[in-house]
Design a protein around this motif. Sequence first.
Motif, PDB file in Angstrom:
ATOM      1  N   ARG A   1     -30.666  69.639   1.576  1.00 39.25           N
ATOM      2  CA  ARG A   1     -30.304  70.488   2.711  1.00 39.25           C
ATOM      3  C   ARG A   1     -29.712  71.808   2.209  1.00 39.25           C
ATOM      4  O   ARG A   1     -28.823  71.823   1.359  1.00 39.25           O
ATOM      5  N   GLY A   2     -30.211  72.904   2.740  1.00 49.35           N
ATOM      6  CA  GLY A   2     -29.676  74.211   2.380  1.00 49.35           C
ATOM      7  C   GLY A   2     -28.298  74.416   2.995  1.00 49.35           C
ATOM      8  O   GLY A   2     -28.080  74.103   4.157  1.00 49.35           O
ATOM      9  N   ASN A   3     -27.380  74.945   2.195  1.00 50.05           N
ATOM     10  CA  ASN A   3     -26.010  75.166   2.657  1.00 50.05           C
ATOM     11  C   ASN A   3     -25.538  76.525   2.144  1.00 50.05           C
ATOM     12  O   ASN A   3     -25.382  76.720   0.936  1.00 50.05           O
ATOM     13  N   ARG A   4     -25.313  77.453   3.055  1.00 51.33           N
ATOM     14  CA  ARG A   4     -24.948  78.808   2.660  1.00 51.33           C
ATOM     15  C   ARG A   4     -23.551  78.883   2.046  1.00 51.33           C
ATOM     16  O   ARG A   4     -23.175  79.911   1.483  1.00 51.33           O
TER      17      ARG A   4
ATOM     18  N   ASP B   1     -26.485  68.683  -0.464  1.00 47.20           N
ATOM     19  CA  ASP B   1     -26.340  70.089  -0.101  1.00 47.20           C
ATOM     20  C   ASP B   1     -26.562  70.963  -1.326  1.00 47.20           C
ATOM     21  O   ASP B   1     -25.968  70.733  -2.388  1.00 47.20           O
TER      22      ASP B   1
ATOM     23  N   CYS C   1     -28.996  78.040  -0.848  1.00 45.63           N
ATOM     24  CA  CYS C   1     -30.291  78.596  -0.459  1.00 45.63           C
ATOM     25  C   CYS C   1     -30.908  79.273  -1.681  1.00 45.63           C
ATOM     26  O   CYS C   1     -30.240  80.018  -2.394  1.00 45.63           O
TER      27      CYS C   1
ATOM     28  N   THR D   1     -32.810  77.175  -3.785  1.00 46.53           N
ATOM     29  CA  THR D   1     -32.999  76.077  -4.726  1.00 46.53           C
ATOM     30  C   THR D   1     -34.432  75.550  -4.656  1.00 46.53           C
ATOM     31  O   THR D   1     -34.973  75.338  -3.578  1.00 46.53           O
TER      32      THR D   1
ATOM     33  N   ILE E   1     -35.940  75.347  -0.927  1.00 44.80           N
ATOM     34  CA  ILE E   1     -34.928  75.470   0.122  1.00 44.80           C
ATOM     35  C   ILE E   1     -34.505  76.938   0.218  1.00 44.80           C
ATOM     36  O   ILE E   1     -33.893  77.476  -0.714  1.00 44.80           O
ATOM     37  N   THR E   2     -34.842  77.588   1.301  1.00 40.11           N
ATOM     38  CA  THR E   2     -34.556  79.014   1.438  1.00 40.11           C
ATOM     39  C   THR E   2     -33.620  79.346   2.598  1.00 40.11           C
ATOM     40  O   THR E   2     -33.061  80.450   2.630  1.00 40.11           O
ATOM     41  N   ASP E   3     -33.433  78.424   3.545  1.00 44.91           N
ATOM     42  CA  ASP E   3     -32.648  78.725   4.739  1.00 44.91           C
ATOM     43  C   ASP E   3     -31.468  77.770   4.884  1.00 44.91           C
ATOM     44  O   ASP E   3     -31.556  76.589   4.519  1.00 44.91           O
ATOM     45  N   ASP E   4     -30.393  78.294   5.453  1.00 46.54           N
ATOM     46  CA  ASP E   4     -29.226  77.468   5.731  1.00 46.54           C
ATOM     47  C   ASP E   4     -29.580  76.401   6.768  1.00 46.54           C
ATOM     48  O   ASP E   4     -30.170  76.698   7.806  1.00 46.54           O
TER      49      ASP E   4
ATOM     50  N   GLN F   1     -31.805  74.088   6.407  1.00 46.92           N
ATOM     51  CA  GLN F   1     -33.154  73.548   6.185  1.00 46.92           C
ATOM     52  C   GLN F   1     -33.065  72.205   5.474  1.00 46.92           C
ATOM     53  O   GLN F   1     -32.330  72.055   4.501  1.00 46.92           O
TER      54      GLN F   1
END
Length: 375
Positions: free
Chosen positions: A51-54, A92, A95, A97, A111-114, A116
Amino acid sequence: MAETNFVDYVKIFCRSGKGGRGSAHFRREKYIPKGGPDGGDGGDGGSVILRGNRNYWTLLHLRYQRHIFAGHGEPGGGAQRSGKKGESRIIDVPCGTVAYDAHTGEFLCDITDDGQEVTLLKGGRGGLGNQHFKTATNQAPRYAQPGEPHEERWVILELKLLADVGLVGFPNAGKSTLLSVVSAAKPKIDNYPFTTLEPNLGIVEYREGKSFVMADIPGIIEGASEGRGLGLRFLRHIERNSLLLFVIPADSKDIKEEYYILLNELKKYNPEMLDKSHILAISKSDMLDEELMDAITEELPDLPYVFISSVTGFGIQHLKDVLWRELNSENYIPITVSRESLVHRNLDISQLEFEPEEDFEDEDDDDMFYDEDDF
């Protein structure tokens, strides 16, 4: 040597949960003879999810957590009770990765978006209870399905920083100083090669509350694409930058040659990086007079350029104007910021020279059953 807080590469072992077995149970209650099959289904195994995590900007939190296991599904019970599902594990990551299979090198996900989410390993499906196999000719099935097995693999997670502007240059070109001036980032700054040993991100504030992200990539040298200096370790971070700002000091022996050396290293690593917009910032320009600026201008490569000084602030706002304009243009538009426009520091962006814009699997049940006598 102190351990770095920036980690952009980890190898982890992941395993999903296996499905719980179905129940081969029969209803047995007083005064209810031949109650029939009532075995419940097994619970599904947990999955492993990226999961993307900003809020993360490094993979440091995974350095000492190399084994990630999801929970197994529980078996079903009598009275049509289904087993509990196994707990999924969510990993987590920052973004930017990218995940690869460690053994085959197969690309798994990006993974490019928070927020996602991508399922790396799917949990095994729970087996069906014997209640599902009752028919007119077989009213007392004494078998049920086992749960599906788990999945496991070694996964490589590789972080490629996402930024609007990437700073490219040789060691001691002034990249870190520039980032510290235009943003609140505090990179290490000193007068020796390879001072910066990890990428740094900064938020550059622009006019009217606008902003963009700038990344300081550790110094590249000739041969970096072949492993020299810091080698390939940081070249990958440049791939995710929308625009490349080449920073070359004014006291360089040959600015044009340095630019082409840097360009050649990027080309060897990934030719697609030549398709990005390029802008040249000539740093340490506070030591130049107008005559020297004129002489340098005649020898510059054919791309947009800006004379700047991070120490005195000379040209910094104009550099922001040029970067913002380029980042928000639909097509690449050649931009020229001349020495004359920089002599008068109060000029607004309308006085910069721009070209006019154009209009622009689920498997079937394995037929694997077991008899209630087996457990």
